[in-house]
Design a protein around this motif. Structure first.
Motif, PDB file in Angstrom:
ATOM      1  N   UNK A 122       0.858  -1.181   0.000  1.00 13.79           N
ATOM      2  CA  UNK A 122       0.000   0.000   0.000  1.00 13.79           C
ATOM      3  C   UNK A 122       0.896   1.235   0.000  1.00 13.79           C
ATOM      4  N   UNK A 123       0.588   2.224  -0.813  1.00 14.73           N
ATOM      5  CA  UNK A 123       1.420   3.432  -0.779  1.00 14.73           C
ATOM      6  C   UNK A 123       1.281   4.073   0.604  1.00 14.73           C
ATOM      7  N   UNK A 124       2.274   4.850   0.975  1.00 11.76           N
ATOM      8  CA  UNK A 124       2.227   5.435   2.312  1.00 11.76           C
ATOM      9  C   UNK A 124       1.092   6.456   2.435  1.00 11.76           C
ATOM     10  N   UNK A 125       0.759   7.096   1.326  1.00 12.10           N
ATOM     11  CA  UNK A 125      -0.377   8.022   1.359  1.00 12.10           C
ATOM     12  C   UNK A 125      -1.657   7.277   1.688  1.00 12.10           C
ATOM     13  N   UNK A 126      -1.851   6.129   1.029  1.00 16.11           N
ATOM     14  CA  UNK A 126      -3.045   5.328   1.290  1.00 16.11           C
ATOM     15  C   UNK A 126      -3.041   4.813   2.728  1.00 16.11           C
ATOM     16  N   UNK A 127      -1.863   4.500   3.248  1.00 18.90           N
ATOM     17  CA  UNK A 127      -1.778   3.996   4.624  1.00 18.90           C
ATOM     18  C   UNK A 127      -2.210   5.068   5.614  1.00 18.90           C
ATOM     19  N   UNK A 128      -1.784   6.297   5.376  1.00 22.60           N
ATOM     20  CA  UNK A 128      -2.161   7.377   6.290  1.00 22.60           C
ATOM     21  C   UNK A 128      -3.659   7.688   6.148  1.00 22.60           C
ATOM     22  N   UNK A 163       4.651   6.793  -2.833  1.00 22.96           N
ATOM     23  CA  UNK A 163       5.713   5.796  -2.762  1.00 22.96           C
ATOM     24  C   UNK A 163       5.361   4.714  -1.750  1.00 22.96           C
ATOM     25  N   UNK A 164       6.126   3.625  -1.794  1.00 20.82           N
ATOM     26  CA  UNK A 164       5.858   2.469  -0.934  1.00 20.82           C
ATOM     27  C   UNK A 164       6.795   2.462   0.275  1.00 20.82           C
ATOM     28  N   UNK A 165       6.377   1.795   1.354  1.00 21.54           N
ATOM     29  CA  UNK A 165       7.156   1.859   2.591  1.00 21.54           C
ATOM     30  C   UNK A 165       8.648   1.545   2.429  1.00 21.54           C
ATOM     31  N   UNK A 166       8.994   0.556   1.583  1.00 22.13           N
ATOM     32  CA  UNK A 166      10.412   0.183   1.510  1.00 22.13           C
ATOM     33  C   UNK A 166      11.273   1.262   0.887  1.00 22.13           C
ATOM     34  N   UNK A 167      10.661   2.256   0.292  1.00 17.93           N
ATOM     35  CA  UNK A 167      11.451   3.325  -0.319  1.00 17.93           C
ATOM     36  C   UNK A 167      11.828   4.421   0.683  1.00 17.93           C
ATOM     37  N   UNK A 168      11.502   4.210   1.942  1.00 13.46           N
ATOM     38  CA  UNK A 168      11.787   5.232   2.933  1.00 13.46           C
ATOM     39  C   UNK A 168      12.852   4.781   3.918  1.00 13.46           C
ATOM     40  N   UNK A 170      14.370   4.493   7.856  1.00 15.79           N
ATOM     41  CA  UNK A 170      13.736   4.077   9.100  1.00 15.79           C
ATOM     42  C   UNK A 170      12.974   5.218   9.771  1.00 15.79           C
ATOM     43  N   UNK A 171      13.606   6.369   9.855  1.00  8.83           N
ATOM     44  CA  UNK A 171      12.992   7.502  10.530  1.00  8.83           C
ATOM     45  C   UNK A 171      11.823   8.082   9.742  1.00  8.83           C
ATOM     46  N   UNK A 172      11.911   7.989   8.420  1.00  5.07           N
ATOM     47  CA  UNK A 172      10.790   8.470   7.609  1.00  5.07           C
ATOM     48  C   UNK A 172       9.568   7.579   7.811  1.00  5.07           C
ATOM     49  N   UNK A 173       9.800   6.271   7.883  1.00  8.38           N
ATOM     50  CA  UNK A 173       8.681   5.340   8.117  1.00  8.38           C
ATOM     51  C   UNK A 173       8.057   5.591   9.482  1.00  8.38           C
ATOM     52  N   UNK A 174       8.914   5.882  10.464  1.00  9.12           N
ATOM     53  CA  UNK A 174       8.386   6.137  11.798  1.00  9.12           C
ATOM     54  C   UNK A 174       7.448   7.343  11.771  1.00  9.12           C
ATOM     55  N   UNK A 175       7.808   8.361  10.992  1.00  9.74           N
ATOM     56  CA  UNK A 175       6.954   9.545  10.931  1.00  9.74           C
ATOM     57  C   UNK A 175       5.665   9.254  10.175  1.00  9.74           C
ATOM     58  N   UNK A 176       5.693   8.322   9.230  1.00 11.87           N
ATOM     59  CA  UNK A 176       4.463   7.916   8.545  1.00 11.87           C
ATOM     60  C   UNK A 176       3.514   7.288   9.572  1.00 11.87           C
ATOM     61  N   UNK A 177       4.072   6.482  10.475  1.00 11.51           N
ATOM     62  CA  UNK A 177       3.262   5.884  11.540  1.00 11.51           C
ATOM     63  C   UNK A 177       2.636   6.945  12.433  1.00 11.51           C
ATOM     64  N   UNK A 178       3.376   8.003  12.705  1.00 11.44           N
ATOM     65  CA  UNK A 178       2.846   9.074  13.549  1.00 11.44           C
ATOM     66  C   UNK A 178       1.728   9.817  12.819  1.00 11.44           C
ATOM     67  N   UNK A 179       1.937  10.097  11.534  1.00  9.88           N
ATOM     68  CA  UNK A 179       0.905  10.777  10.747  1.00  9.88           C
ATOM     69  C   UNK A 179      -0.385   9.966  10.745  1.00  9.88           C
ATOM     70  N   UNK A 180      -0.240   8.658  10.595  1.00  8.96           N
ATOM     71  CA  UNK A 180      -1.402   7.781  10.559  1.00  8.96           C
ATOM     72  C   UNK A 180      -2.173   7.806  11.882  1.00  8.96           C
ATOM     73  N   UNK A 181      -1.443   7.883  12.982  1.00 10.18           N
ATOM     74  CA  UNK A 181      -2.116   7.912  14.285  1.00 10.18           C
ATOM     75  C   UNK A 181      -2.829   9.240  14.512  1.00 10.18           C
ATOM     76  N   UNK A 182      -2.348  10.305  13.871  1.00  6.17           N
ATOM     77  CA  UNK A 182      -2.937  11.623  14.117  1.00  6.17           C
ATOM     78  C   UNK A 182      -4.135  11.924  13.223  1.00  6.17           C
TER      79      UNK A 182
END
Ligand SMILES: Nc1ncnc2c1ncn2[C@@H]1O[C@H](COP(=O)(O)OP(=O)(O)OP(=O)(O)O)[C@@H](O)[C@H]1O
Ligand SMILES: Nc1ncnc2c1ncn2[C@@H]1O[C@H](COP(=O)(O)OP(=O)(O)OP(=O)(O)O)[C@@H](O)[C@H]1O
Ligand code: SF4
Ligand SMILES: [Mg+2]
Ligand SMILES: [Mg+2]
Lengths: 354, 350
Positions: A122-128, A163-168, A170-182
Motif C-alpha cells: 500500500x502506498x504510504x499516502x493510502x496507509x495514512x 511511494x511504498x514503505x520500503x522506499x523510505x 527508518x525515521x521516515x517510516x516512523x513519521x508515517x506511523x505518527x501521521x497515521x495515528x494523528x
C-alpha cells in the motif's frame, strides 16, 4: 489547522481519561514433555494507573518488561487475562462491537516497529488515509488534502505520498506511523517508541509537534520510551515497570530528582552522557543472568539484582514477600514497591551535570 | 584518512596499518520515474582496524544506504552503486562476484539491520535461525552450534535462552528481537561489524551491557565497528571517530573527542545542540529549522545552505571536504571561523 474533535466527549469525574485496574496478561508457553502443567510468561502482572485528560504518562522499564503488552491490552488488540480498562467512563473490555469501533476512532497507536505495521503493498499516502476511509470520514480531494497536511506536519514531503514503505528510511517510516495515528484527531494516543529512529533534530521537531497538539486539542498520551531525556521533557507522570509489575509511579520531576525504587535509580545512573570525556570506563558486564518473566523470582522480583538488598545483607523479607506500592516518605503522589523505600530514597544522589 | 592520493603511502606502510575498510567516493542512486535520487553522493571515509567509527546524520541522509552498499545489499533496480570503491582488506567489494561476496557476508563482515523485523524470518524459531546462521559460516556439529547460540543469547542478556530459542520472532519484545540480531551478528566473529541503530529498542541498562559486550569483542578479537546511530550518548560512549552526513554527503569527519568539544560544520553544531539534555530541562526543544531537501532535487552548492545560519553568496558553490585542522575535515566555506568555538555557542553571521 486541525479542528477540535473533542467537543462531544463525555466529561468524566476528575477528568480521568483512562484508568487501568489490575491489568494482567499471561502468555501460555508450550508444555514440557514431562510436565502436565503449562508454563506461562507473566508479561504483565496487576498493573493499575490513571491518566488525566490532556496529560502524558510515560511507561519506562527494561526491554521485555511488558510495556508493549500493556498498550496492546488497553487498545484491546490482545485479550487480557485479568483486569479492566476504563476509557472515558466506559469499560473497554465489555464494549460490544459497534461501540468498540467508535472507540477505535478515539484511541490510536504508533507502533514500536514501523516497518511491520505498514502494509508493503500500500502506498504510504493510502496507509495514512486508511483510518479516514475505514471510519468514513473523508473522500476525494479533501482526503488528499488532509493527508498532505499531515505529511507536512511530521516533516515529510507530500510528494512522497505515492511511494511504498520500503522506499523510505527508518525515521521516515516512523513519521508515517505518527501521521497515521494523528489523522483521525484522536483523544488518546499510545506512542510506543515514537522517536527511536529519528535524529535529535527531527526528534525535537516531532516532540514539539506532539506537545503543541496536546496544548491545542488536549490529546492524552501514553508514551513508551527508552529515551529518558524525551520522557523527562514530555511527560507529566512516569510509571516504571520491572518484570511485568509497576515498581514506581511519580510526577516526572520528582522521579528524576528523587527516584525511590532501587531499579529506577539503577536506570537513571545508566543514562549515557553525550560527552566522550565522561565515558563509563567499564560498562556493566559482570552482572549475572537477567531474571525472567517465565520463572519469576520469589518475593520482590528485583531482589536478585538489587544493590540495596545486597548492601543490607540480603534481608529475608525481600526474598519472601512481594512489596506493594506505597507512598514514598509519606508523599502519596510518589509510590514505589520496595520494602525499604524510605531508606532507598535517602541513598540516592543525583549524578553531576555534564 | 587523508583526501590526498595514497599511492605512495600504500607501499611504505605495513598491511596492519591500513584501514580495514576504505570507502572512496561512493555514489549510490535510486532511479524512478520521478528522476534520479542521488541518495549517497560522494562518500569517503575509513574504518581502522579495531576501532569504532560512528556514522551520524539527519533521518534520510543516506546512512543505511551507505551501510547496505558496503555489502552490496541495495535492491537493484531501482538502486545502483554508480561509482566508488569499497575496499575491505585491500579487496574491492564493489567488483567481487556473487559467490565471493556471499562468503564475506555474515562471515568477515556481519550486519545488524536497522529494523530487526525485516531480517528475522517469522516462520522459524529464533534457535533455528541462529543455528543456521552459525553453521553457514563455521563448520560446527549441531550440538556445538546449539551451545554457542545459548551462550550468545546469554551474552546479550536474554533471559532463559533455551526457552527463547524455541520461540518465534513475534513472541519476543522489540528489544529482544534486536538482541537476537546482535547475537547472530557476533556469533560469526566478524572482523567488521556494521551495526545500524543496534540499541534503539533497548533500555539504558541493557544497552550498557550490550555496548560493553561490543567493546569486549573489540578488545578480544580486534573487531572493527561501523556504528550508525542517532543516540549521541552512544556515540560518545563508543566511537573513536565520527563521520557526519547530510543530504548524501559527508559534511564533517573528526575524532569523537574533538567533535564533541566543538564541531566544525554548522549542521553538526545544530545536531549537537538539538540533544534533549536530561540534566538541563528546556521548555521547548531546539531543532534545526526547516527540512532536508529532496534527493531528486538537491540544491546547487552547499546542500545545507537553505537551513544554515551562516549561509552566504559563496555557498552557492560546493564547499570541498577540506582538512581544517590535522585529522579534522569539514565541508563548509566558513569552517575556519568555527575553530575553537564551544559547541553550544549560537552561530550568527558576523
Ligand atoms: N505473542 C506473544 N507470545 C508469547 N510471549 C509474548 C508475546 N508477546 C510478548 N510476549 C512476551 O511478553 C514479555 C513482554 O513483552 P513486551 O513486548 O510487552 O515487552 P516491552 O516492555 O515492550 O519490551 P521492549 O522494550 O523490548 O519492546 C516478553 O517476555 C515477551 O517475550
Ligand atoms: N529502495 C529505495 N527506493 C527509493 N528510495 C530509497 C530506497 N531506500 C532508501 N531510499 C531513500 O534514500 C534516502 C536515504 O535513506 P537511508 O535509509 O539511507 O536513510 P538513513 O540516513 O538511514 O535515515 P534514518 O536515520 O531515518 O534511518 C531516503 O531519502 C530514502 O527515502
Ligand atoms: S524490596 Fe528489597 S529487593 Fe526489592 S527493591 Fe526493595 S530492597 Fe531491593
Ligand atoms: Mg516494546
Ligand atoms: Mg537508516
Amino acid at each position: 489547522m486541525i479542528d477540535i474533535a473533542d467537543k462531544h466527549a463525555a466529561s468524566v469525574a476528575d477528568d480521568i481519561l483512562l484508568e487501568v485496574r489490575g491489568l494482567t496478561k499471561r502468555f501460555e508457553l508450550g508444555r514440557e514433555w514431562f510436565s502436565r502443567t503449562p508454563r506461562y510468561i507473566h508479561a504483565v502482572d496487576d498493573v493499575s494507573f490513571r491518566v488525566g485528560r490532556g496529560r502524558t504518562l510515560s511507561l519506562v522499564g527494561e526491554s521485555g518488561c511488558g510495556k508493549t503488552t500493556v498498550s496492546r491490552l488497553i487498545l484491546r488488540l490482545l485479550p487480557a487475562t485479568a483486569g479492566e480498562v476504563i476509557f472515558e467512563g466506559k469499560p473497554v473490555f465489555e464494549l460490544p462491537r459497534h461501540e468498540l469501533r467508535a472507540l477505535r476512532q478515539r484511541m490510536q497507536i504508533v507502533f514500536q516497529d514501523p516497518y511491520s505495521s505498514l502494509n508493503p503493498r500500500m502506498t504510504v499516502g493510502a496507509a495514512v488515509a486508511e483510518p479516514l476511509v475505514v471510519h468514513r470520514q473523508g473522500r476525494g480531494r479533501k482526503l488528499r488534502e488532509r493527508v498532505a497536511q499531515l505529511f507536512e506536519l511530521v516533516g515529510l514531503d507530500p510528494d512522497a505520498m505515492n511511494r511504498y514503505p520500503h522506499e523510505f528510511s527508518g525515521g521516515q517510516r516512523q513519521r508515517i506511523g505518527i501521521a497515521r495515528a494523528l489523522v483521525l484527531n484522536p483523544a488518546f494516543i499510545v506512542c510506543d517508541e515514537p522517536t527511536s529512529a529519528l535524529d535529535v533534530s527531527v526528534r525535537a521537531q516531532v516532540i514539539n509537534l506532539l506537545q503543541d497538539l496536546q496544548r491545542r486539542q488536549k490529546i492524552t498520551y501514553l508514551m513508551i520510551s527508552h529515551d529518558l531525556g524525551t520522557v523527562r521533557h514530555l511527560s507529566h507522570d512516569v510509571a516504571v515497570m520491572y518484570l511485568g509489575r509497576l515498581v514506581e509511579l511519580a510526577p516526572t520531576e520528582t522521579l528524576f530528582k528523587r527516584p525511590a525504587h532501587p531499579y529506577t535509580q539503577m536506570l537513571l545512573k545508566a543514562i549515557p552522557v553525550p560527552n566522550p570525556a565522561r565515558r563509563h570506563e567499564s560498562l556493566n558486564l559482570t552482572e549475572d543472568e537477567i531474571p525472567s518473566p517465565i520463572q519469576l523470582p520469589t518475593g520482590c522480583p528485583f531482589h536478585p539484582r538489587c544493590p540495596l538488598y545486597a548492601q543490607k545483607d540480603k534481608p529475608a523479607v525481600c526474598r519472601e514477600q512481594m512489596p506493594a506500592l506505597q507512598p514514598v516518605s509519606g508523599n502519596a503522589a510518589q509510590v514505589a514497591a520496595c520494602h525499604f523505600v524510605d531508606e532507598s530514597v535517602a541513598h540516592f544522589t543525583e549524578p553531576p551535570a555534564s | 584518512m587523508s583526501e590526498a592520493p595514497q599511492a605512495t603511502a600504500e607501499i611504505t606502510s605495513p598491511e596492519l596499518n591500513q584501514p580495514l575498510l576504505e570507502i572512496v567516493d561512493l555514489h549510490t542512486y535510486f532511479h524512478s520515474e520521478r528522476g534520479v535520487a542521488r541518495v549517497v553522493d560522494g562518500v569517503t571515509f575509513d574504518v581502522p582496524r579495531g576501532k569504532t567509527v560512528a556514522l551520524v546524520g539527519e533521518s534520510g541522509c543516506g546512512k543505511s544506504v551507505t551501510s547496505l552498499s558496503i555489502l552490496r545489499l541495495i535492491p537493484s533496480p531501482p538502486g545502483e552503486i554508480v561509482s566508488g570503491a569499497i575496499r575491505f582488506e585491500g579487496r574491492d567489494l564493489a567488483t567481487l562476484d556473487a559467490e565471493e561476496l556471499r562468503t564475506i557476508r555474515g562471515g568477515d563482515i556481519a550486519m545488524i539491520f536497522q529494523e530487526p523485523a525485516t531480517s528475522l524470518n517469522p516462520v522459524f524459531t529464533i534457535g533455528d535461525q541462529l543455528i543456521e546462521a552459525i553453521r553457514l559460516h563455521r563448520d560446527l556439529p549441531l550440538h556445538e552450534a546449539q551451545t554457542e547460540v545459548k551462550q550468545a543469547l546469554t551474552a546479550v542478556s536474554l533471559n532463559e535462552p533455551e526457552r527463547r530459542m524455541r520461540q518465534y520472532p513475534h513472541e519476543l519484545s522489540g528489544g529482544m528481537k534486536q538482541r537476537v540480531m546482535i547475537a547472530m551478528a557476533l556469533a560469526c566473529r566478524p572482523k567488521l561489524l556494521i551495526a545500524d541503530e543496534p540499541t534503539t529498542a533497548l533500555d539504558v541498562t541493557i544497552q550498557a551491557r550490550v555496548l560493553g559486550l561490543l567493546r569486549h569483542n573489540q578488545a578480544e578479537l580486534g573487531m572493527s565497528i561501523l556504528l550508525v546511530t542517532h543516540d549521541l550518548g552512544v556515540v560518545a560512549e563508543m566511537a573513536d571517530d565520527v563521520v557526519v552526513m547530510y543530504a548524501g554527503k559527508v559534511v564533517e569527519r573528526s575524532t569523537a573527542v574533538e567533535l564533541f568539544a566543538g564541531p566544525l560544520h554548522p549542521y553538526s553544531r545544530g545536531l549537537l545542540s538539538s540533544v534533549v539534555r536530561i540534566d538541563r530541562p528546556q521548555r521547548r526543544l531546539h531543532a534545526i529549522e526547516g527540512h532536508v531537501p529532496s534527493p531528486t532535487n538537491w540544491p546547487e552548492g552547499c546542500r545545507f545552505k537553505t537551513r544554515c545560519p551562516l549561509a552566504a553568496e559563496k555557498c552557492n558553490a560546493e564547499p570541498p571536504l577540506a582538512e581544517i585542522q590535522p585529522g579534522r575535515f569539514s565541508a563548509c566555506w566558513f569552517a575556519d571561523q568555527l575553530v575553537g568555538l564551544p559547541p553550544d555557542e549560537e552561530l550568527t553571521r558576523s
